[in-house]
Scaffold this motif. Structure first.
Motif, PDB file in Angstrom:
ATOM      1  N   TRP A  89      -6.668 -40.986  58.697  1.00 12.23           N
ATOM      2  CA  TRP A  89      -7.575 -39.955  59.500  1.00 12.23           C
ATOM      3  C   TRP A  89      -7.343 -38.667  58.640  1.00 12.23           C
ATOM      4  N   THR A  90      -6.518 -38.601  57.669  1.00  7.86           N
ATOM      5  CA  THR A  90      -6.333 -37.277  56.784  1.00  7.86           C
ATOM      6  C   THR A  90      -7.041 -37.387  55.423  1.00  7.86           C
ATOM      7  N   ALA A  91      -7.791 -38.676  54.960  1.00  4.30           N
ATOM      8  CA  ALA A  91      -8.149 -38.981  53.842  1.00  4.30           C
ATOM      9  C   ALA A  91      -9.544 -38.174  53.821  1.00  4.30           C
ATOM     10  N   PRO A  92     -10.061 -37.388  52.408  1.00  3.17           N
ATOM     11  CA  PRO A  92     -11.344 -36.666  52.598  1.00  3.17           C
ATOM     12  C   PRO A  92     -12.470 -37.800  52.973  1.00  3.17           C
ATOM     13  N   SER A  93     -13.576 -37.622  53.269  1.00  2.00           N
ATOM     14  CA  SER A  93     -14.665 -38.473  53.761  1.00  2.00           C
ATOM     15  C   SER A  93     -15.218 -39.104  52.514  1.00  2.00           C
ATOM     16  N   ILE A  94     -15.188 -38.492  51.338  1.00  2.00           N
ATOM     17  CA  ILE A  94     -15.717 -39.127  50.250  1.00  2.00           C
ATOM     18  C   ILE A  94     -14.672 -40.236  49.773  1.00  2.00           C
ATOM     19  N   VAL A  95     -13.210 -40.163  50.183  1.00  2.00           N
ATOM     20  CA  VAL A  95     -12.384 -41.202  49.863  1.00  2.00           C
ATOM     21  C   VAL A  95     -12.517 -42.550  50.864  1.00  2.00           C
ATOM     22  N   LEU A  96     -12.795 -42.218  52.269  1.00  2.00           N
ATOM     23  CA  LEU A  96     -13.076 -42.884  53.292  1.00  2.00           C
ATOM     24  C   LEU A  96     -14.472 -43.748  52.864  1.00  2.00           C
ATOM     25  N   GLN A  97     -15.318 -42.937  52.444  1.00  2.00           N
ATOM     26  CA  GLN A  97     -16.609 -43.757  51.902  1.00  2.00           C
ATOM     27  C   GLN A  97     -16.546 -44.738  51.099  1.00  2.00           C
ATOM     28  N   ASP A  98     -15.966 -44.283  49.950  1.00  2.00           N
ATOM     29  CA  ASP A  98     -15.600 -45.137  48.799  1.00  2.00           C
ATOM     30  C   ASP A  98     -14.630 -46.509  49.071  1.00  2.00           C
ATOM     31  N   SER A  99     -13.872 -46.245  50.081  1.00  4.46           N
ATOM     32  CA  SER A  99     -12.909 -47.266  50.464  1.00  4.46           C
ATOM     33  C   SER A  99     -13.570 -48.150  51.523  1.00  4.46           C
ATOM     34  N   ARG A 100     -14.550 -47.686  52.076  1.00  8.71           N
ATOM     35  CA  ARG A 100     -15.489 -48.498  53.045  1.00  8.71           C
ATOM     36  C   ARG A 100     -14.676 -48.541  54.421  1.00  8.71           C
ATOM     37  N   VAL A 101     -14.155 -47.334  54.677  1.00  9.31           N
ATOM     38  CA  VAL A 101     -13.281 -47.198  55.987  1.00  9.31           C
ATOM     39  C   VAL A 101     -14.142 -46.249  56.682  1.00  9.31           C
ATOM     40  N   ARG A 102     -14.486 -46.774  58.029  1.00 10.60           N
ATOM     41  CA  ARG A 102     -15.231 -45.790  58.971  1.00 10.60           C
ATOM     42  C   ARG A 102     -14.697 -45.702  60.069  1.00 10.60           C
ATOM     43  N   LEU A 103     -13.853 -44.527  60.335  1.00  7.30           N
ATOM     44  CA  LEU A 103     -12.754 -44.476  61.400  1.00  7.30           C
ATOM     45  C   LEU A 103     -13.651 -44.581  62.710  1.00  7.30           C
ATOM     46  N   GLY A 104     -12.890 -45.060  63.460  1.00  9.76           N
ATOM     47  CA  GLY A 104     -13.577 -45.110  64.847  1.00  9.76           C
ATOM     48  C   GLY A 104     -14.789 -46.342  64.919  1.00  9.76           C
ATOM     49  N   GLU A 105     -15.056 -46.940  63.893  1.00 13.39           N
ATOM     50  CA  GLU A 105     -15.952 -48.095  63.866  1.00 13.39           C
ATOM     51  C   GLU A 105     -15.211 -49.325  63.396  1.00 13.39           C
ATOM     52  N   ASN A 106     -14.833 -49.318  62.038  1.00 15.16           N
ATOM     53  CA  ASN A 106     -14.303 -50.664  61.552  1.00 15.16           C
ATOM     54  C   ASN A 106     -12.691 -50.451  61.586  1.00 15.16           C
ATOM     55  N   TYR A 107     -12.019 -49.432  61.841  1.00 14.78           N
ATOM     56  CA  TYR A 107     -10.691 -49.126  61.919  1.00 14.78           C
ATOM     57  C   TYR A 107     -10.613 -47.956  63.233  1.00 14.78           C
ATOM     58  N   PRO A 108      -9.458 -48.151  64.062  1.00 16.37           N
ATOM     59  CA  PRO A 108      -9.638 -46.803  65.143  1.00 16.37           C
ATOM     60  C   PRO A 108      -9.002 -45.575  64.605  1.00 16.37           C
ATOM     61  N   MET A 109      -9.379 -44.562  65.181  1.00 15.40           N
ATOM     62  CA  MET A 109      -8.513 -43.510  65.122  1.00 15.40           C
ATOM     63  C   MET A 109      -7.092 -43.440  65.875  1.00 15.40           C
ATOM     64  N   PRO A 110      -6.241 -42.775  65.432  1.00 15.08           N
ATOM     65  CA  PRO A 110      -4.928 -43.178  66.124  1.00 15.08           C
ATOM     66  C   PRO A 110      -5.119 -42.863  67.653  1.00 15.08           C
ATOM     67  N   ILE A 111      -4.479 -43.530  68.536  1.00 17.55           N
ATOM     68  CA  ILE A 111      -4.687 -43.683  69.882  1.00 17.55           C
ATOM     69  C   ILE A 111      -4.029 -42.367  70.840  1.00 17.55           C
ATOM     70  N   VAL A 112      -2.881 -42.088  70.104  1.00 18.05           N
ATOM     71  CA  VAL A 112      -2.108 -40.763  70.400  1.00 18.05           C
ATOM     72  C   VAL A 112      -1.937 -39.739  69.196  1.00 18.05           C
ATOM     73  N   ASP A 113      -1.755 -38.744  69.496  1.00 19.20           N
ATOM     74  CA  ASP A 113      -1.292 -37.776  68.290  1.00 19.20           C
ATOM     75  C   ASP A 113       0.340 -37.804  68.121  1.00 19.20           C
ATOM     76  N   HIS A 114       0.751 -38.031  66.987  1.00 15.77           N
ATOM     77  CA  HIS A 114       2.317 -38.323  66.892  1.00 15.77           C
ATOM     78  C   HIS A 114       3.091 -37.118  67.447  1.00 15.77           C
ATOM     79  N   LYS A 115       2.731 -35.941  67.183  1.00 15.76           N
ATOM     80  CA  LYS A 115       3.394 -34.838  67.582  1.00 15.76           C
ATOM     81  C   LYS A 115       3.653 -34.662  69.167  1.00 15.76           C
ATOM     82  N   GLU A 116       2.157 -34.762  69.595  1.00 13.76           N
ATOM     83  CA  GLU A 116       2.077 -34.707  71.221  1.00 13.76           C
ATOM     84  C   GLU A 116       2.706 -35.741  71.806  1.00 13.76           C
TER      85      GLU A 116
END
Ligand SMILES: Cc1cc2nc3c(=O)[nH]c(=O)nc-3n(C[C@H](O)[C@H](O)[C@H](O)COP(=O)(O)OP(=O)(O)OC[C@H]3O[C@@H](n4cnc5c(N)ncnc54)[C@H](O)[C@@H]3O)c2cc1C
Length: 476
Positions: free
Chosen positions: A433-460
Motif C-alpha cells: 500500500w506504500t508503493a507508488p502507483s506506477i510500481v503497482l501498475q508495473d507489478s500488476r497489483v491492483r490493491l482492493g481488487e486482486n490483493y486487499p488493502m490492510p484490514i486494519v491500520d498497524h498503529k491504530e
C-alpha cells in the motif's frame, strides 16, 4: 502367562516399529497382535481434518510394515476397552501393552482401563516412548510444576540420558487365530472432497518420511539451524513436527541422531532446546489441563476480545492485506504446516491486531495443521497471547512489515504463497500500500481488487490492543 497366548500391542501416537518399547517387549515373548483403535471421542479434542488425513497415510504405511514382519495391523473403531477385549477374545490374548500418552483425557482413560482390564484378568504394561522425560518426573525444589522454560529445561538436562533407540523387531509372530479388522478406508479419515493435494506434495507421512527428514536435516540444515531457523523462505528447520506428533519417530531417535552428527555442544544446541519446548508443553498440559480452554493467567479471562467474523475469515484465508501474515496462512491451508516464525507473526496478528480470542486461532490451527498437537498448540497460542506460562509479554506486538523485512528480506516467501504480489520489488513486497502507483501498475497489483488493502491500520490496532491490555489490569 502362557507362552502361547499372544500379546496385544495397542498402538496409539507411536506409529512406528523402531524404538517402540511396548512392541519390543511384546515381541520378545511370543506372538503379537498390533492393534489400532480409532476412538476420536476419547481424545481431549477430536483430531481435525489435516490430522485425520495424516493418520490415514501413517496407518497405511505402518500396516505395510507390520505385514512385512509377519503380523498384520488390526484396525478397529469404537470404545477402546471394548474393542481391545474383543480382539483378546478373538485371539486368546491375555496381555495388553502400550506406550503412555500424557494428554489429560487419554491419561485418565488409560488409568481407568488398567483397573478394568486387571480386574478382568488381563496383564497390562505401559512404557515411556514419546517423550524424553515423564512430564511428572520434573518439579521445582518446592515440589511444584515449572512455569518458566529455562529452569525447567536445565533440570531436564541434568536427568536426561536417553538409552540408544531400540531396533525394529526382526519379525512379529502372528497369533494362531487372526482377529477381524476393518479396512483402512472404513475409518473414513480422508475427506470425500480431495483438498489435500498440497499436503501430498509437501509430506510423506510414515517412518520413511520421518527418517528422510531427519537425515536431510542433520546433513544439510543442522549446522546452520541457529541462523536459518527464523527464515520462513528457507528449509532451515527439521520439519519433524508431524512425524514426532504421530510417533513415527521418537524424540530419543532424534536426540541420538543429533549426538552422532558430531556437532559441538550439541546437547546445549538451539535445536535440542526446541525438543525441550516440546517436553515443556507436555509438562504444562499435564499440570494445568484447564489451559486447553482457559488462559493460565486468570486476568486474561477478562480480556475484551472482539467478535468479527469478517476479520476472522480474512485471517483464515490469508487476505488481511499484510503479505507476510497472508503468506503464512496460505502456506498453512495449502500444506498443513506453517513455519514457527510465521505461527508467531500470524498468531500475534490475530490476537493483537484483530483482538480475536486466541481460542479461535487455536481451533483453526487444530483443524488445519498436520502436526496439530494439544500440548504444543496450547502452549504456542497462550505464549503468543501473553496469557500462558513463560509467555511473550502481551505488549510486545509484532509489526508484520518489520518482521517481513527482517526474516524475508527479499520477499521470496511472500512471492511463493501470495503470487498476486510476485512481481513487486523487495522494497514494497511487505507493504504494497506504500508503493507508488506506477510500481503497482508495473507489478500488476491492483490493491482492493486482486490483493486487499490492510484490514486494519498497524498503529491504530496496536494502540487498541494496548488499551485492551490496560483494561484487564484494572481491578475486576
Ligand atoms: C501459535 C503456535 C502454535 C503451535 N502449534 C503447534 C502444534 O500444534 N504442534 C507442534 O508440534 N508445534 C506447534 N508449535 C510449535 C512450532 O511452531 C512447531 O513445532 C515447529 O514449527 C515445527 O517445525 P519443525 O519440526 O521444522 O521444528 P524444528 O525447529 O525443527 O524443531 C524440532 C522439533 O522441536 C519441537 N518444537 C519446536 N519448536 C517448538 C515449540 N515452540 N513448542 C513446542 N515444540 C516445539 C517440535 O516437535 C519440532 O518438530 C506452535 C507454535 C505456535 C507459535
Amino acid at each position: 502367562m502362557s507362552s502361547t497366548s499372544p500379546i496385544i500391542v495397542w498402538l496409539r501416537y507411536d506409529l512406528r516399529l523402531a524404538d517402540n518399547p511396548a512392541l519390543h517387549a511384546a515381541c520378545k515373548l511370543g506372538a503379537v497382535v498390533p492393534v489400532f483403535v480409532l476412538a476420536s471421542d476419547e481424545e481431549d479434542l477430536p483430531p481435525g481434518g489435516a490430522s485425520n488425513w495424516w493418520l490415514h497415510q501413517s496407518l497405511k504405511s505402518l500396516g505395510r510394515q507390520c505385514n512385512a514382519l509377519g503380523s498384520p495391523l488390526i484396525i478397529r473403531q469404537g470404545e477402546s476397552i471394548g474393542e481391545l477385549q474383543q480382539v483378546a477374545k478373538e485371539t486368546g490374548a491375555t496381555a495388553i501393552y502400550w506406550n503412555r500418552s500424557f494428554n489429560p483425557k487419554i491419561a485418565s482413560r488409560d488409568a481407568a482401563m488398567v483397573e478394568n482390564l486387571r480386574t478382568s484378568g488381563f496383564k497390562t504394561q505401559s512404557f515411556r516412548a514419546n517423550l524424553l522425560l515423564d512430564p511428572r518426573a520434573i518439579e521445582t525444589q518446592q515440589g511444584r510444576p515449572y512455569t518458566v522454560f529455562t529452569p525447567f529445561w536445565k533440570a531436564c538436562l541434568k536427568q536426561l540420558n536417553p538409552p540408544p533407540p531400540l531396533p525394529i523387531p526382526t519379525s512379529i509372530i502372528r497369533p494362531d487365530k487372526q482377529p477381524d479388522t476393518l479396512r483402512l478406508h472404513e475409518l473414513h479419515l480422508e475427506h470425500q472432497v480431495d483438498w489435500t493435494v498440497g499436503m501430498r506434495r509437501a509430506w510423506a507421512p510414515g517412518t520413511s518420511g520421518a527418517n528422510l527428514n531427519l537425515k536431510l536435516f542433520t546433513r544439510y540444515a543442522l549446522q546452520e539451524y541457529d541462523h536459518q531457523r527464523d527464515l520462513p523462505g528457507v528449509v532451515g528447520t527439521s520439519r519433524l513436527s508431524p512425524h514426532l506428533h504421530f510417533g513415527e519417530i521418537s524424540p530419543q531417535q532424534v536426540w541420538h541422531a543429533i549426538a552422532e552428527s558430531g556437532a559441538a555442544e550439541w546437547k546445549h544446541s538451539q535445536f535440542i532446546t526446541e525438543l525441550g519446548w516440546r517436553e515443556f508443553a507436555q509438562h504444562l498440559l499435564h499440570h494445568f489441563p484447564h489451559t486447553i480452554n482457559e488462559p493460565l493467567r486468570a486476568p486474561f479471562n477478562r480480556f475484551p476480545w472482539q467478535k468479527n467474523a469478517g476479520h476472522l475469515q480474512a485471517w483464515q484465508k490469508g487476505c488481511t492485506g499484510y503479505p507476510l501474515v497472508d503468506a503464512g496462512m496460505r502456506e498453512l491451508w495449502a500444506s498443513g504446516w506453517m513455519h514457527n516464525r510465521m505461527r508467531m507473526v500470524a498468531g500475534s496478528f490475530l490476537v493483537k491486531h484483530l483482538r480475536i480470542d486466541w481460542r479461535e486461532g487455536a481451533n483453526w490451527f487444530w483443524d488445519t495443521l498436520v502436526d496439530a498437537d494439544l500440548a504444543s498448540n496450547t502452549l504456542g497460542w497462550q505464549w503468543i497471547s501473553g496469557c500462558g506460562a513463560d509467555a511473550a509479554p502481551y505488549f510486545r506486538i509484532f509489526n508484520p512489515v518489520i518482521q517481513g523485512e527482517k526474516f524475508d528480506p527479499h520477499g521470496d516467501y511472500v512471492r511463493r504463497w501470495v503470487p498476486e504480489l510476485k512481481k513487486l520489488p523487495p522494497k514494497w513486497i511487505h507493504k504494497p500500500w506504500t508503493a507508488p502507483s506506477i510500481v503497482l501498475q508495473d507489478s500488476r497489483v491492483r490493491l482492493g481488487e486482486n490483493y486487499p488493502m490492510p484490514i486494519v491500520d498497524h498503529k491504530e490496532a496496536r494502540n487498541a490492543a494496548l488499551d485492551a491490555l490496560k483494561s484487564i489490569k484494572q481491578p475486576a
